[in-house]
Design a protein around this motif. Sequence first.
Motif, short mmCIF file in Angstrom:
data_model
loop_
_atom_site.label_atom_id
_atom_site.label_comp_id
_atom_site.label_asym_id
_atom_site.label_seq_id
_atom_site.Cartn_x
_atom_site.Cartn_y
_atom_site.Cartn_z
N THR A 187 13.32 -7.03 5.13
CA THR A 187 14.74 -6.77 4.87
C THR A 187 15.03 -5.32 5.22
N ALA A 188 16.32 -4.96 5.22
CA ALA A 188 16.70 -3.57 5.47
C ALA A 188 16.08 -2.65 4.43
N ARG A 189 16.07 -3.10 3.18
CA ARG A 189 15.48 -2.31 2.10
C ARG A 189 14.00 -2.06 2.37
N GLN A 190 13.28 -3.08 2.78
CA GLN A 190 11.84 -2.94 3.03
C GLN A 190 11.56 -2.05 4.23
N VAL A 191 12.39 -2.15 5.26
CA VAL A 191 12.23 -1.27 6.42
C VAL A 191 12.45 0.19 6.02
N ALA A 192 13.50 0.42 5.23
CA ALA A 192 13.79 1.79 4.78
C ALA A 192 12.65 2.32 3.92
N ASP A 193 12.17 1.50 2.98
CA ASP A 193 11.09 1.93 2.09
C ASP A 193 9.83 2.30 2.86
N ARG A 194 9.51 1.51 3.88
CA ARG A 194 8.24 1.68 4.57
C ARG A 194 8.28 2.73 5.68
N TYR A 195 9.45 2.88 6.35
CA TYR A 195 9.45 3.66 7.59
C TYR A 195 10.38 4.86 7.62
N MET A 196 11.19 5.07 6.60
CA MET A 196 12.07 6.23 6.62
C MET A 196 11.26 7.53 6.68
N CYS A 197 10.04 7.50 6.13
CA CYS A 197 9.19 8.69 6.13
C CYS A 197 8.74 9.08 7.53
N ALA A 198 8.83 8.15 8.50
CA ALA A 198 8.39 8.43 9.87
C ALA A 198 9.52 8.92 10.76
N VAL A 199 10.74 8.98 10.23
CA VAL A 199 11.92 9.39 10.98
C VAL A 199 12.29 10.81 10.59
N PHE A 200 12.88 11.56 11.51
CA PHE A 200 13.22 12.94 11.21
C PHE A 200 14.53 13.37 11.85
N SER A 201 15.06 14.45 11.31
CA SER A 201 16.21 15.12 11.90
C SER A 201 15.70 16.17 12.87
N LEU A 202 16.31 16.26 14.05
CA LEU A 202 15.88 17.20 15.08
C LEU A 202 16.97 18.25 15.31
N ASP A 203 16.63 19.52 15.12
CA ASP A 203 17.55 20.63 15.36
C ASP A 203 17.05 21.44 16.54
N THR A 204 17.97 21.78 17.46
CA THR A 204 17.59 22.55 18.65
C THR A 204 18.38 23.84 18.74
N TYR A 205 17.76 24.82 19.41
CA TYR A 205 18.35 26.15 19.58
C TYR A 205 18.34 26.50 21.06
N TYR A 206 19.46 27.06 21.53
CA TYR A 206 19.61 27.36 22.95
C TYR A 206 19.18 28.78 23.32
N SER A 207 18.92 29.62 22.34
CA SER A 207 18.47 30.99 22.62
C SER A 207 17.65 31.51 21.45
N GLU A 208 16.86 32.54 21.72
CA GLU A 208 16.06 33.16 20.66
C GLU A 208 16.96 33.79 19.61
N ASP A 209 18.09 34.34 20.07
CA ASP A 209 19.03 34.97 19.13
C ASP A 209 19.58 33.93 18.15
N HIS A 210 19.94 32.77 18.66
CA HIS A 210 20.45 31.70 17.79
C HIS A 210 19.36 31.24 16.82
N TYR A 211 18.12 31.16 17.32
CA TYR A 211 17.01 30.73 16.46
C TYR A 211 16.80 31.72 15.32
N ALA A 241 17.49 23.19 25.19
CA ALA A 241 16.85 23.92 24.10
C ALA A 241 15.65 24.74 24.57
N ILE A 242 15.42 25.87 23.89
CA ILE A 242 14.19 26.63 24.10
C ILE A 242 13.32 26.57 22.84
N ARG A 243 13.92 26.11 21.74
CA ARG A 243 13.18 25.88 20.49
C ARG A 243 13.74 24.64 19.81
#
Length: 406
Positions: A187-211, A241-243
Amino acid sequence: MKKRLLSLLCALALLLCAVPAAFALEGEGQRAAKTLERLHLISGVPADKALKTTATRRQATDLLVSLYGVTSSDREVSPQEYAVSKGWVTVTSGQQDPIPTNEICASLLRQLGYEGFTDENAAIYARRIGLLTRDYEETLTLGDLYELARDVLSFPDAEGVPAAQQLVEAGVCTQAEIQDLFPEELTARQVADRYMCAVFSLDTYYSEDHYKKGRIDNGGSGFFISGDGLAVTNCHTISSAIRAEVTLVTGECFPVERVVFYDQDMDLALLRVSRTTVDKKTEVPAFAYMELSKSPDLRPGDRVYTLGVPLGITLAISDGIVSAVNHTTKEFSSPCILNTADISHGSSGGALVNTKGHVVGVTTGAYEGGNNLYISIPLDAIQKADWNAEGITLEEVLKEMLEREQ
Protein backbone atom coordinates in the motif's frame (compact mmCIF):
# COMPACT_ATOMS: atom_id res chain seq x y z
CA MET A 1 -46.34 1.57 8.32
CA LYS A 2 -44.38 4.10 6.27
CA LYS A 3 -43.26 5.85 9.47
CA ARG A 4 -42.05 2.56 10.96
CA LEU A 5 -40.17 1.72 7.75
CA LEU A 6 -38.60 5.19 7.71
CA SER A 7 -37.55 4.78 11.34
CA LEU A 8 -35.96 1.42 10.58
CA LEU A 9 -34.08 2.85 7.61
CA CYS A 10 -32.79 5.75 9.71
CA ALA A 11 -31.68 3.36 12.44
CA LEU A 12 -29.89 1.20 9.87
CA ALA A 13 -28.18 4.26 8.38
CA LEU A 14 -26.97 5.34 11.81
CA LEU A 15 -25.66 1.83 12.47
CA LEU A 16 -23.75 1.74 9.19
CA CYS A 17 -22.27 5.17 9.89
CA ALA A 18 -21.12 3.95 13.28
CA VAL A 19 -19.11 1.02 11.86
CA PRO A 20 -16.23 3.00 10.31
CA ALA A 21 -16.20 5.26 13.37
CA ALA A 22 -15.69 2.23 15.60
CA PHE A 23 -12.78 1.06 13.48
CA ALA A 24 -11.32 4.58 13.53
CA LEU A 25 -11.13 4.34 17.31
CA GLU A 26 -8.59 1.54 17.03
CA GLY A 27 -5.17 3.19 17.28
CA GLU A 28 -1.91 2.16 15.63
CA GLY A 29 -0.59 0.83 18.92
CA GLN A 30 -3.60 -1.45 19.30
CA ARG A 31 -3.24 -2.79 15.76
CA ALA A 32 0.44 -3.46 16.43
CA ALA A 33 -0.44 -5.22 19.70
CA LYS A 34 -2.89 -7.49 17.85
CA THR A 35 -0.13 -8.46 15.42
CA LEU A 36 2.26 -9.27 18.26
CA GLU A 37 -0.42 -11.30 20.05
CA ARG A 38 -1.22 -13.24 16.87
CA LEU A 39 2.46 -14.15 16.61
CA HIS A 40 2.55 -15.22 20.27
CA LEU A 41 4.95 -12.46 21.30
CA ILE A 42 2.65 -10.90 23.92
CA SER A 43 -0.25 -12.32 25.89
CA GLY A 44 -3.42 -10.32 25.33
CA VAL A 45 -3.99 -6.88 23.85
CA PRO A 46 -3.86 -4.08 26.45
CA ALA A 47 -6.66 -1.53 26.62
CA ASP A 48 -6.13 1.72 24.76
CA LYS A 49 -5.53 3.54 28.06
CA ALA A 50 -2.71 1.13 28.95
CA LEU A 51 -1.14 1.54 25.52
CA LYS A 52 -0.81 5.26 26.17
CA THR A 53 1.19 4.75 29.36
CA THR A 54 4.99 5.09 29.32
CA ALA A 55 6.85 1.90 28.41
CA THR A 56 9.46 0.72 30.91
CA ARG A 57 12.90 -0.83 30.45
CA ARG A 58 11.56 -4.13 31.75
CA GLN A 59 8.75 -4.20 29.16
CA ALA A 60 11.22 -3.32 26.41
CA THR A 61 13.67 -6.05 27.46
CA ASP A 62 10.93 -8.67 27.70
CA LEU A 63 9.78 -7.84 24.19
CA LEU A 64 13.35 -7.73 22.89
CA VAL A 65 13.93 -11.32 24.02
CA SER A 66 10.57 -12.44 22.61
CA LEU A 67 11.44 -10.92 19.21
CA TYR A 68 14.48 -13.19 19.09
CA GLY A 69 12.23 -16.22 19.45
CA VAL A 70 13.35 -17.09 22.98
CA THR A 71 10.64 -18.30 25.36
CA SER A 72 10.80 -18.86 29.11
CA SER A 73 11.39 -22.58 28.55
CA ASP A 74 14.41 -21.81 26.35
CA ARG A 75 16.33 -19.89 29.01
CA GLU A 76 17.37 -20.51 32.59
CA VAL A 77 17.74 -16.83 33.49
CA SER A 78 15.50 -13.75 33.44
CA PRO A 79 14.88 -11.86 30.18
CA GLN A 80 17.13 -9.06 31.44
CA GLU A 81 20.01 -11.41 32.24
CA TYR A 82 19.57 -13.16 28.89
CA ALA A 83 19.59 -9.85 26.96
CA VAL A 84 22.71 -8.71 28.85
CA SER A 85 24.48 -12.01 28.14
CA LYS A 86 23.76 -11.55 24.44
CA GLY A 87 25.14 -8.02 24.50
CA TRP A 88 21.85 -6.44 23.45
CA VAL A 89 21.28 -4.53 26.69
CA THR A 90 23.93 -2.42 28.43
CA VAL A 91 21.78 -0.53 30.99
CA THR A 92 20.65 -2.81 33.81
CA SER A 93 19.42 -0.31 36.43
CA GLY A 94 16.03 1.40 36.67
CA GLN A 95 13.96 -1.40 35.20
CA GLN A 96 10.72 0.45 35.98
CA ASP A 97 12.01 3.69 34.47
CA PRO A 98 10.82 4.90 31.04
CA ILE A 99 12.71 3.31 28.15
CA PRO A 100 14.55 5.99 26.10
CA THR A 101 14.05 5.68 22.34
CA ASN A 102 17.80 5.73 21.73
CA GLU A 103 18.28 2.91 24.20
CA ILE A 104 15.76 0.48 22.73
CA CYS A 105 16.92 1.34 19.19
CA ALA A 106 20.51 0.54 20.18
CA SER A 107 19.38 -2.80 21.62
CA LEU A 108 17.40 -3.69 18.50
CA LEU A 109 20.28 -2.72 16.20
CA ARG A 110 22.67 -4.90 18.20
CA GLN A 111 20.20 -7.78 18.05
CA LEU A 112 19.93 -7.37 14.27
CA GLY A 113 23.71 -7.29 13.88
CA TYR A 114 24.13 -3.68 12.73
CA GLU A 115 27.23 -1.63 13.54
CA GLY A 116 28.42 1.96 13.26
CA PHE A 117 26.05 3.60 15.76
CA THR A 118 26.34 4.83 19.33
CA ASP A 119 23.92 4.82 22.24
CA GLU A 120 23.44 8.54 21.63
CA ASN A 121 22.61 8.42 17.91
CA ALA A 122 20.91 5.01 17.65
CA ALA A 123 17.45 6.48 16.90
CA ILE A 124 18.79 8.63 14.05
CA TYR A 125 20.71 5.64 12.70
CA ALA A 126 17.55 3.50 12.90
CA ARG A 127 15.52 6.20 11.11
CA ARG A 128 18.17 6.56 8.43
CA ILE A 129 18.11 2.86 7.53
CA GLY A 130 14.32 2.57 7.81
CA LEU A 131 14.04 0.57 11.03
CA LEU A 132 12.08 3.49 12.49
CA THR A 133 9.23 4.37 10.14
CA ARG A 134 8.41 7.64 11.90
CA ASP A 135 9.87 10.07 14.43
CA TYR A 136 9.29 9.13 18.09
CA GLU A 137 9.55 11.18 21.26
CA GLU A 138 12.58 10.74 23.55
CA THR A 139 10.71 8.04 25.48
CA LEU A 140 8.09 5.59 24.23
CA THR A 141 4.57 4.72 25.21
CA LEU A 142 3.66 1.04 25.35
CA GLY A 143 1.80 1.50 22.07
CA ASP A 144 4.95 3.04 20.53
CA LEU A 145 6.98 0.09 21.73
CA TYR A 146 4.55 -2.35 20.10
CA GLU A 147 4.59 -0.36 16.85
CA LEU A 148 8.37 -0.44 16.78
CA ALA A 149 8.43 -4.18 17.54
CA ARG A 150 5.94 -4.88 14.75
CA ASP A 151 8.03 -2.89 12.26
CA VAL A 152 11.16 -4.79 13.31
CA LEU A 153 9.55 -8.11 12.34
CA SER A 154 9.60 -7.32 8.62
CA PHE A 155 12.96 -5.52 8.73
CA PRO A 156 16.06 -7.41 7.50
CA ASP A 157 18.95 -8.06 9.85
CA ALA A 158 22.54 -7.31 8.84
CA GLU A 159 22.57 -10.54 6.81
CA GLY A 160 19.38 -9.60 4.95
CA VAL A 161 17.09 -12.05 6.75
CA PRO A 162 13.79 -10.61 8.09
CA ALA A 163 13.54 -10.75 11.87
CA ALA A 164 10.21 -12.62 11.65
CA GLN A 165 11.97 -15.56 10.05
CA GLN A 166 13.82 -16.11 13.34
CA LEU A 167 10.45 -16.66 15.03
CA VAL A 168 9.51 -19.33 12.49
CA GLU A 169 12.85 -21.10 12.85
CA ALA A 170 12.45 -21.01 16.63
CA GLY A 171 8.99 -22.54 16.37
CA VAL A 172 7.25 -19.55 17.96
CA CYS A 173 4.93 -19.12 14.99
CA THR A 174 4.40 -20.57 11.53
CA GLN A 175 5.35 -19.33 8.07
CA ALA A 176 1.67 -18.81 7.35
CA GLU A 177 1.26 -16.62 10.43
CA ILE A 178 3.96 -14.17 9.30
CA GLN A 179 2.74 -13.90 5.70
CA ASP A 180 0.74 -10.74 6.41
CA LEU A 181 4.03 -8.99 7.24
CA PHE A 182 5.22 -9.54 3.67
CA PRO A 183 2.38 -8.66 1.29
CA GLU A 184 2.88 -9.25 -2.44
CA GLU A 185 1.59 -5.75 -3.14
CA LEU A 186 2.40 -2.76 -0.95
CA THR A 187 0.00 0.00 0.00
CA ALA A 188 1.03 3.65 -0.14
CA ARG A 189 1.52 3.56 3.63
CA GLN A 190 3.84 0.54 3.38
CA VAL A 191 5.86 2.10 0.56
CA ALA A 192 6.29 5.30 2.58
CA ASP A 193 7.25 3.38 5.73
CA ARG A 194 9.83 1.25 3.96
CA TYR A 195 11.38 3.59 1.39
CA MET A 196 11.01 7.23 2.42
CA CYS A 197 14.39 6.87 4.16
CA ALA A 198 16.03 6.23 0.75
CA VAL A 199 14.71 9.47 -0.81
CA PHE A 200 16.28 12.88 -0.36
CA SER A 201 15.98 16.57 -1.08
CA LEU A 202 18.67 17.88 -3.44
CA ASP A 203 19.94 21.48 -3.14
CA THR A 204 22.32 22.95 -5.73
CA TYR A 205 24.52 26.04 -5.81
CA TYR A 206 25.65 27.89 -8.92
CA SER A 207 28.70 29.60 -7.40
CA GLU A 208 31.07 29.33 -4.45
CA ASP A 209 29.78 32.67 -3.19
CA HIS A 210 26.21 31.36 -3.11
CA TYR A 211 27.39 28.19 -1.37
CA LYS A 212 29.23 30.09 1.34
CA LYS A 213 26.19 32.33 1.91
CA GLY A 214 23.82 29.34 1.97
CA ARG A 215 21.88 30.69 -1.00
CA ILE A 216 20.28 27.72 -2.75
CA ASP A 217 19.90 28.22 -6.51
CA ASN A 218 17.90 25.17 -7.46
CA GLY A 219 16.32 22.15 -5.86
CA GLY A 220 14.99 18.75 -6.68
CA SER A 221 14.68 15.20 -5.42
CA GLY A 222 16.67 12.01 -5.67
CA PHE A 223 16.98 8.51 -4.26
CA PHE A 224 19.74 6.06 -3.37
CA ILE A 225 20.19 2.87 -5.38
CA SER A 226 23.11 1.45 -3.38
CA GLY A 227 24.18 1.54 0.25
CA ASP A 228 27.54 3.12 -0.56
CA GLY A 229 26.02 6.35 -1.86
CA LEU A 230 25.05 5.90 -5.51
CA ALA A 231 21.97 7.99 -6.20
CA VAL A 232 19.71 8.91 -9.10
CA THR A 233 18.21 12.28 -9.98
CA ASN A 234 17.35 14.32 -13.08
CA CYS A 235 20.16 15.82 -15.11
CA HIS A 236 18.48 19.22 -15.16
CA THR A 237 18.60 19.47 -11.35
CA ILE A 238 22.42 19.59 -11.46
CA SER A 239 22.96 21.15 -14.90
CA SER A 240 24.21 24.56 -13.70
CA ALA A 241 25.60 23.56 -10.32
CA ILE A 242 29.16 23.54 -9.01
CA ARG A 243 28.09 22.18 -5.61
CA ALA A 244 25.18 20.06 -4.42
CA GLU A 245 23.96 18.61 -1.12
CA VAL A 246 21.34 16.03 -0.21
CA THR A 247 19.18 16.09 2.92
CA LEU A 248 17.71 12.88 4.30
CA VAL A 249 14.52 12.22 6.25
CA THR A 250 16.66 12.48 9.40
CA GLY A 251 17.67 16.05 8.55
CA GLU A 252 21.28 14.96 7.98
CA CYS A 253 23.02 16.67 5.07
CA PHE A 254 25.64 15.09 2.78
CA PRO A 255 27.65 16.60 -0.12
CA VAL A 256 27.56 15.24 -3.66
CA GLU A 257 31.10 14.14 -4.51
CA ARG A 258 30.99 13.08 -8.16
CA VAL A 259 28.72 12.61 -11.14
CA VAL A 260 29.22 8.99 -12.21
CA PHE A 261 27.03 9.28 -15.30
CA TYR A 262 24.67 11.76 -16.93
CA ASP A 263 22.48 11.83 -20.02
CA GLN A 264 21.05 15.17 -21.06
CA ASP A 265 18.83 13.65 -23.74
CA MET A 266 17.06 11.44 -21.17
CA ASP A 267 17.48 13.91 -18.29
CA LEU A 268 19.12 11.37 -15.98
CA ALA A 269 22.12 11.58 -13.66
CA LEU A 270 23.89 9.07 -11.42
CA LEU A 271 25.57 10.69 -8.43
CA ARG A 272 28.10 9.60 -5.85
CA VAL A 273 27.11 11.01 -2.46
CA SER A 274 29.65 11.26 0.36
CA ARG A 275 28.97 9.16 3.45
CA THR A 276 30.38 11.95 5.63
CA THR A 277 28.00 14.77 6.57
CA VAL A 278 28.60 18.31 5.40
CA ASP A 279 29.73 19.35 8.88
CA LYS A 280 32.11 16.34 8.92
CA LYS A 281 30.75 15.24 12.31
CA THR A 282 29.18 11.98 11.17
CA GLU A 283 30.30 9.22 8.83
CA VAL A 284 27.58 6.69 8.07
CA PRO A 285 28.35 3.05 7.24
CA ALA A 286 25.64 2.88 4.58
CA PHE A 287 22.51 4.54 3.23
CA ALA A 288 19.07 2.99 2.82
CA TYR A 289 18.42 2.40 -0.87
CA MET A 290 15.80 1.28 -3.36
CA GLU A 291 15.96 -1.53 -5.88
CA LEU A 292 15.51 -0.81 -9.57
CA SER A 293 12.97 -2.99 -11.32
CA LYS A 294 14.81 -5.33 -13.68
CA SER A 295 11.74 -5.79 -15.84
CA PRO A 296 9.12 -3.08 -15.20
CA ASP A 297 6.61 -4.55 -17.68
CA LEU A 298 4.29 -1.62 -17.00
CA ARG A 299 0.82 -1.49 -18.49
CA PRO A 300 -1.86 1.23 -18.42
CA GLY A 301 -3.87 0.88 -15.24
CA ASP A 302 -1.01 -0.41 -13.07
CA ARG A 303 -0.85 1.31 -9.67
CA VAL A 304 2.27 3.36 -8.96
CA TYR A 305 3.57 5.69 -6.26
CA THR A 306 5.80 8.75 -6.41
CA LEU A 307 8.33 9.61 -3.70
CA GLY A 308 9.99 13.00 -3.68
CA VAL A 309 10.10 16.49 -2.22
CA PRO A 310 7.36 18.55 -3.93
CA LEU A 311 7.97 22.30 -3.77
CA GLY A 312 10.99 21.55 -1.60
CA ILE A 313 8.67 21.47 1.41
CA THR A 314 8.92 17.93 2.76
CA LEU A 315 9.32 14.32 1.70
CA ALA A 316 5.97 13.15 0.38
CA ILE A 317 4.22 10.27 -1.37
CA SER A 318 1.43 10.26 -3.95
CA ASP A 319 -0.38 7.41 -5.63
CA GLY A 320 -1.94 6.96 -9.03
CA ILE A 321 -2.00 4.71 -12.07
CA VAL A 322 0.02 4.35 -15.24
CA SER A 323 -1.80 6.27 -17.97
CA ALA A 324 0.43 5.29 -20.88
CA VAL A 325 3.73 3.62 -21.62
CA ASN A 326 6.07 4.34 -24.54
CA HIS A 327 4.87 7.94 -24.64
CA THR A 328 7.00 9.92 -27.09
CA THR A 329 7.82 13.59 -26.65
CA LYS A 330 10.39 15.85 -28.27
CA GLU A 331 11.98 16.65 -24.91
CA PHE A 332 13.40 13.13 -24.48
CA SER A 333 15.28 10.80 -26.81
CA SER A 334 13.34 7.69 -25.73
CA PRO A 335 9.69 6.99 -24.83
CA CYS A 336 8.51 7.92 -21.33
CA ILE A 337 5.84 6.87 -18.85
CA LEU A 338 2.68 8.88 -18.26
CA ASN A 339 1.03 8.45 -14.87
CA THR A 340 -1.44 10.16 -12.54
CA ALA A 341 0.56 10.08 -9.27
CA ASP A 342 0.95 13.76 -8.38
CA ILE A 343 4.27 15.56 -8.52
CA SER A 344 5.14 19.26 -8.29
CA HIS A 345 8.13 21.51 -8.85
CA GLY A 346 10.84 20.06 -6.62
CA SER A 347 9.77 16.49 -7.33
CA SER A 348 12.17 16.28 -10.27
CA GLY A 349 14.46 13.31 -9.77
CA GLY A 350 12.14 11.45 -7.41
CA ALA A 351 11.20 7.79 -7.64
CA LEU A 352 8.26 6.24 -9.49
CA VAL A 353 7.61 2.99 -7.61
CA ASN A 354 5.49 -0.07 -8.36
CA THR A 355 3.45 -2.02 -5.82
CA LYS A 356 6.41 -4.30 -5.08
CA GLY A 357 8.44 -1.31 -3.93
CA HIS A 358 10.77 -1.35 -6.95
CA VAL A 359 11.68 1.81 -8.86
CA VAL A 360 10.28 1.80 -12.40
CA GLY A 361 11.00 5.40 -13.37
CA VAL A 362 12.29 8.83 -12.40
CA THR A 363 9.70 11.59 -11.93
CA THR A 364 10.50 14.48 -14.23
CA GLY A 365 7.69 16.80 -15.25
CA ALA A 366 4.07 17.35 -16.15
CA TYR A 367 1.77 18.61 -18.85
CA GLU A 368 0.61 21.68 -16.99
CA GLY A 369 -2.24 22.28 -19.38
CA GLY A 370 -3.51 18.76 -18.91
CA ASN A 371 -5.21 17.02 -16.03
CA ASN A 372 -2.99 14.73 -13.93
CA LEU A 373 -0.57 13.95 -16.75
CA TYR A 374 2.84 13.44 -15.17
CA ILE A 375 5.99 12.30 -16.96
CA SER A 376 8.50 9.77 -15.65
CA ILE A 377 11.64 8.52 -17.36
CA PRO A 378 12.48 4.80 -17.68
CA LEU A 379 15.68 3.60 -16.02
CA ASP A 380 17.34 1.89 -19.00
CA ALA A 381 20.19 4.41 -19.23
CA ILE A 382 20.95 4.17 -15.50
CA GLN A 383 20.93 0.36 -15.55
CA LYS A 384 23.32 0.30 -18.53
CA ALA A 385 25.72 2.84 -16.99
CA ASP A 386 29.00 1.82 -15.35
CA TRP A 387 28.21 2.15 -11.65
CA ASN A 388 31.88 1.68 -10.78
CA ALA A 389 33.10 4.56 -12.93
CA GLU A 390 35.16 7.22 -11.18
CA GLY A 391 32.94 10.02 -12.46
CA ILE A 392 33.64 13.73 -12.68
CA THR A 393 32.92 16.79 -10.53
CA LEU A 394 29.87 18.99 -10.92
CA GLU A 395 32.09 21.77 -12.24
CA GLU A 396 33.42 19.45 -14.94
CA VAL A 397 29.86 18.48 -15.87
CA LEU A 398 28.94 22.15 -16.21
CA LYS A 399 32.01 22.78 -18.39
CA GLU A 400 31.12 19.87 -20.69
CA MET A 401 27.53 21.06 -21.03
CA LEU A 402 28.59 24.61 -21.89
CA GLU A 403 31.05 23.33 -24.51
CA ARG A 404 28.29 21.32 -26.15
CA GLU A 405 26.09 24.39 -26.40
CA GLN A 406 28.76 26.36 -28.28
